[in-house]
Design an enzyme around this catalytic site. Structure first.
Site, PDB file in Angstrom:
ATOM      1  N   ASP A 359       0.827  -1.205   0.000  1.00  0.00           N
ATOM      2  CA  ASP A 359       0.000   0.000   0.000  1.00  0.00           C
ATOM      3  C   ASP A 359       0.863   1.257   0.000  1.00  0.00           C
ATOM      4  OD1 ASP A 359      -2.713   0.291  -0.275  1.00  0.00           O
ATOM      5  OD2 ASP A 359      -3.066   0.808   1.816  1.00  0.00           O
ATOM      6  N   ASP A 421      -9.161  -2.786   2.717  1.00  0.00           N
ATOM      7  CA  ASP A 421      -9.050  -2.191   4.045  1.00  0.00           C
ATOM      8  C   ASP A 421     -10.007  -2.838   5.040  1.00  0.00           C
ATOM      9  OD1 ASP A 421      -7.216  -0.413   2.929  1.00  0.00           O
ATOM     10  OD2 ASP A 421      -8.796   0.974   2.328  1.00  0.00           O
TER      11      ASP A 421
END
EC number: 3.4.23.-
Length: 592
Positions: A359, A421
């Protein structure tokens, strides 16, 4: 060594600050009124780059200037300028044939106080480099061709305009909805996954009364699978960056299939509790249907497919399609959380840390590697600015902004949270719940990890408000959940078993989901001869039970003290089995 680490951290901090300084674009407004009086003024959306020049936040502080229609010219050379220039005017020019810098340089040199570039295509940020930004002192923005036509149709050819950029609320109320959906999905998915895993271990040998009752087997994630998964994610993200308009439809199709499956998986337990619709379809030779599913399960499958198809057809209806997308997305996440299983905290740590670095790289590092200076992750998640299809990836929860703002006219009405997420920390929450049940810890790991996820999400929202740009949520969620889980294990002095998952070998109390006495698989017995406890050496060679786990090798206390042996399935034998400790074959130790 310490100096080298400090230097590396300093470089990373510098890179982060440089990225934070690269503001690609912002939305603003152009307020137009008729110079000769007439209809009330109207706002139109523009896309501007504050690195050329900043706009005032209040309309009352903006200057109204004459808006001059010069769209017949591209303004790429001095020959395109009017004889008297653009003194104290805001010219409208067509997009194309030269850079934004060349257009705004000519406009500024001729006395213009701003520049609006009319685009027939999707609005893109009017970019430049630092030297060009320092040279230019007037605002430059893009206006859609449709809005330009509406301006001169509504107000005539003599109009005045003011450019401004109203402030948006730091946080929108839709963040509350996203928070509830995300934390609720993680909590429910983690709880369901843990309970389902233990239930399946106890009911390993249960025979279902129909094929539609068979649940999907959980998939244990290995380190090799983690590495392959991350490589696939990187490859897919890069491919989407370069071939977005082609692959976006592939992703939409995959989402439709996966979300329909997830919705079916979530609703099936509820439908099976209904007292009607238990009849089965007639005998046939069709694929899947030859198993004669129940009518209610067939109707449920049709309903789930229909919901997915409706979303696929109307996915761009911003007024209501987001509700379907969120419902399908939550169902998909719940399905994945109960299907994918991380067997140890070591596997959880590996997966979360690798995706944490993934990420950070694709959000903070890739802007230094791309020609446009844009983040690959942000470009793919929000849709490239030059995309011809204007499609968006559906792998997000999305909620429209609830606060009223003039910028609602612009194409930025939603707040987003990616499925990753939710799923990545959710797998850790599911592991914590399974471990809680196995070591009988009153779900302290599960509760602590769920709260840590909520705190990490709140930190993400705070960072979003402070930086006013999209954030990689895993940057905050991974440390919060991993550190909290590890701290609980240290506090309980269970870090060793928590790390390796060896707590799953502990003997559990009888489960409320224990199978019916007559349904479990039985070892072959001679119905003509009463059975009695025998030593392991006398175990028949044909028994499917391992010698050290054979039911015949149990003591009379294990089989129910003094209980006479009966034929398989007899009430007395079933009662004896119910009183016995669970067999090692059915204990959740080997696969943990």
């Amino acid at each position: 060594m310490a100096a080298a680490v400090a230097a590396a951290l300093a470089r990373l901090l510098a890179a982060f600050l440089l990225l934070a300084a690269q503001v690609a674009c912002e939305y603003g407004m152009v307020h137009v009124v008729s110079q000769a009086g007439g209809p009330e003024g109207k706002d139109y959306c523009i896309l501007y780059n504050p690195q050329w020049a900043h706009l005032p936040h209040d309309l009352s502080k903006a200057s109204f200037l004459q808006l001059r229609n010069w769209t017949a010219s591209l303004l790429c050379s001095a020959a395109d300028l009017p004889a008297r220039g653009f003194s104290n005017q805001i010219p409208l020019v067509a997009r194309g044939n030269c850079t934004f810098y060349e257009k705004v340089r000519l406009a500024q040199g001729s006395g213009a106080r701003g520049l609006l570039i009319v685009s027939r295509e999707r609005l893109v940020p009017p970019g430049g480099n630092k030297t060009q930004y320092d040279e230019i002192g007037i605002p430059v923005a893009l206006l859609s061709y449709k809005d330009m036509l509406d301006i001169f149709t509504r107000f005539g050819r003599t109009v005045r305009a003011a450019l401004y950029a109203p402030k948006e609320p730091v946080l929108d109320y839709n963040m509350v909805i996203i928070f509830i959906m995300a934390v609720g999905t993680v909590a429910i998915g983690g709880y369901w996954a843990g309970s389902r895993d233990v239930k399946k271990r106890y009911m390993k040998h249960k025979r279902d009364d129909g094929p539609e009752k068979q649940e999907d087997e959980a998939v244990d994630v290995t380190p090799v699978m983690t590495c392959v998964f991350v490589v696939m994610c990187c490859s897919m993200l890069v491919l989407l960056y370069y071939f977005y308009d082609l692959l976006v439809y592939v992703v939409i199709g995959i989402f439709c299939l996966a979300s329909a499956t997830g919705l079916y998986s979530c609703l099936a337990p509820c439908v099976r509790r209904l007292p009607f619709g238990k009849c089965r379809i007639p005998n046939n030779s069709l694929p899947y249907f030859h198993k004669r599913p129940q009518a209610r399960m067939l109707l449920l499958a049709l309903f789930c497919v229909a919901v997915s198809v409706v979303w696929g057809v109307f996915r761009n209806e911003d007024q209501w399609a987001w509700v379907l997308q969120d419902a399908l997305g939550i169902a998909f996440c719940l399905y994945m959380l109960k299907t994918i299983r991380l067997p140890t905290f070591k596997a959880c740590t590996l997966l979360l840390l690798v995706l944490f670095l993934y990420d950070i790289f694709f959000v903070f590092i890739t802007p230094f590697l791309t020609k446009s200076g844009s983040s690959i992750m942000v470009e793919v998640a929000t849709g490239p600015s030059d995309s011809a299809t204007r499609e968006k990836l559906p792998m997000v929860l999305k909620v429209p902004r609830l606060n009223s703002s003039p910028l609602a006219l612009c194409d930025r009405p939603f707040s987003l949270l990616g499925f990753g997420d939710i799923l990545v920390p959710g797998l850790l929450v599911a592991y914590c719940h399974r471990f809680d049940i196995q070591v009988q810890s009153s779900r302290v790991y599960f509760v602590a990890c769920t709260i840590a996820y909520g705190v990490g999400l709140l930190v993400t929202f705070v960072a979003l408000a402070l930086m006013q740009r999209g954030q990689p949520a895993l940057l905050y969620l991974v440390p919060c959940t991993l550190v909290t889980s590890c701290a609980v294990a240290l506090w309980r002095r269970e870090l060793g078993v928590f790390w390796t998952g060896s707590g799953f070998a502990k003997v559990l109390p009888p489960s409320p989901w224990a199978p019916a006495p007559a349904d479990g698989p039985q070892p072959p017995k001679d119905s003509a001869t009463p059975l009695s406890p025998q030593p392991p050496s006398e175990e028949p060679a044909t028994s499917p039970w391992p010698a050290e786990q054979s039911p015949k090798s149990r003591t009379s206390e294990e089989m129910g003290a003094g209980a006479p042996m009966r034929e398989p399935g007899s009430p007395a034998e079933s009662e004896g089995r119910d009183q016995a400790q669970p067999s090692p074959v059915t204990q959740p130790g080997a696969s943990a």
